[in-house]
Scaffold this motif. Structure first.
Motif, short mmCIF file in Angstrom:
data_model
loop_
_atom_site.label_atom_id
_atom_site.label_comp_id
_atom_site.label_asym_id
_atom_site.label_seq_id
_atom_site.Cartn_x
_atom_site.Cartn_y
_atom_site.Cartn_z
N ALA A 49 -4.75 96.28 27.43
CA ALA A 49 -4.84 96.91 26.12
C ALA A 49 -4.17 96.06 25.05
O ALA A 49 -3.13 95.44 25.28
CB ALA A 49 -4.19 98.29 26.18
N GLY A 50 -4.79 96.03 23.88
CA GLY A 50 -4.22 95.29 22.77
C GLY A 50 -4.74 93.87 22.69
O GLY A 50 -4.83 93.17 23.71
N ILE A 51 -5.13 93.45 21.50
CA ILE A 51 -5.62 92.10 21.30
C ILE A 51 -4.58 91.35 20.45
O ILE A 51 -4.06 91.89 19.47
CB ILE A 51 -7.01 92.11 20.61
N VAL A 52 -4.24 90.16 20.86
CA VAL A 52 -3.18 89.40 20.21
C VAL A 52 -3.70 88.04 19.79
O VAL A 52 -4.83 87.67 20.10
CB VAL A 52 -1.97 89.22 21.17
N ASN A 53 -2.90 87.28 19.06
CA ASN A 53 -3.29 85.96 18.58
C ASN A 53 -3.87 85.12 19.71
O ASN A 53 -3.27 84.99 20.77
CB ASN A 53 -2.06 85.27 17.98
N ASP A 89 -8.85 87.68 17.30
CA ASP A 89 -7.57 87.46 16.63
C ASP A 89 -7.36 85.95 16.71
O ASP A 89 -6.99 85.41 17.74
CB ASP A 89 -6.46 88.22 17.36
N GLY A 90 -7.66 85.27 15.60
CA GLY A 90 -7.85 83.83 15.62
C GLY A 90 -6.65 82.99 15.98
O GLY A 90 -5.49 83.38 15.80
N ALA A 91 -6.97 81.80 16.47
CA ALA A 91 -6.00 80.76 16.79
C ALA A 91 -6.74 79.43 16.77
O ALA A 91 -7.97 79.39 16.69
CB ALA A 91 -5.36 81.01 18.16
N ASN A 179 -5.60 85.70 10.47
CA ASN A 179 -6.57 84.71 10.94
C ASN A 179 -7.52 85.41 11.91
O ASN A 179 -7.62 85.03 13.07
CB ASN A 179 -5.83 83.55 11.60
N ASP A 180 -8.20 86.43 11.42
CA ASP A 180 -8.99 87.31 12.28
C ASP A 180 -10.44 87.36 11.78
O ASP A 180 -10.68 87.50 10.58
CB ASP A 180 -8.41 88.72 12.30
N PHE A 181 -11.39 87.31 12.70
CA PHE A 181 -12.80 87.22 12.30
C PHE A 181 -13.72 87.74 13.40
O PHE A 181 -13.30 87.94 14.55
CB PHE A 181 -13.17 85.77 11.98
#
Length: 230
Positions: A49-53, A89-91, A179-181
């Motif tokens: 669960a949860g989306i991170v960088n 969640d961009g990187a 930085n999310d797309f």
């Protein structure tokens, strides 16, 4: 008789008409779910669960994807408004990549669509389309507002050699937050053939036509000869 032969040749010409363009990207609209591609990001489509960088999920709305800030936009995908898309969640790195086989001298049209997931301030995603790591079409900077529309980056690529290459959508922004797309409708398609060698069935039909013409010409020659020397 001649009219029939012309129709045969005309039919052969129709069979030899241009072929349709061929799409090389598999599951470019993500309608098949989380399959057919790879990513440098961590897959969190099915957990944890949860989306991170530096992670992504496949879903129908960014608003339903658990994230660090909890305020991702609730927009629909580009294809239908109700289908899947890649939500990231961009990187720094390849958000999406896939291997395809190219043919030397063939012209390919490529494109992808991107959407801002969360309003950004200072660290928008910097997305480019790459072939074996080479940027072939500039950079799409995601807008500052998640209320903006889907944006497309597109271009043309001509293969210089046969062989496999890695297509990728690369994010040059390594910072955050914001930085999310989302990505959707990724395409890399060869242009329709406008000429070339006809299909085997076309050749067969043309041979029938040419043979019939030859037979008719020989028959008319014999008839003429009989009349001439009767």
């Amino acid at each position: 008789m001649q009219k029939g032969l012309y129709l045969i040749l005309a039919a052969a010409a129709v069979v030899a008409a241009p072929a349709s363009a061929a799409e090389l990207v598999t599951n470019g609209n993500f309608s098949q779910g989380n399959t057919g591609f790879a990513s440098d990001y961590v897959d969190r489509t099915n957990g944890p669960a949860g989306i991170v960088n530096g992670s992504y999920a496949i879903g129908t709305s960014a608003a339903t994807v658990p994230n660090a800030s909890g305020d991702w936009g609730g927009f629909g995908d580009h294809t239908t408004g109700t289908g899947n898309m890649l939500i990231a969640d961009g990187a720094l790195g390849r958000a999406w990549y896939q291997t395809v086989s190219l043919v030397a001298g063939t012209v390919y049209d490529w494109s992808f669509w991107a959407h801002t997931v969360q309003g950004n301030s200072g660290t928008p995603a910097q997305l480019s389309f790459r072939v074996d790591g080479l940027n072939i079409g500039g950079t799409l900077t995601t807008p500052a507002s998640a209320a903006s529309n889907w944006l497309q980056l597109s271009g043309v690529f001509t293969a210089v050699a046969d062989g496999n290459v890695v297509l990728s959508i690369y994010n040059a922004e390594g910072g955050g937050p914001f930085n999310d797309f989302a990505l959707d409708d990724i395409s890399f398609a060869s242009r329709a053939v406008t000429g070339g060698v006809p299909e085997p069935t076309t050749w067969a039909l043309m041979m029938v036509g040419f043979g019939a013409i030859g037979f008719a010409m020989r028959r008319r020659s014999k008839v003429t000869a009989r009349i001439r020397f009767a």
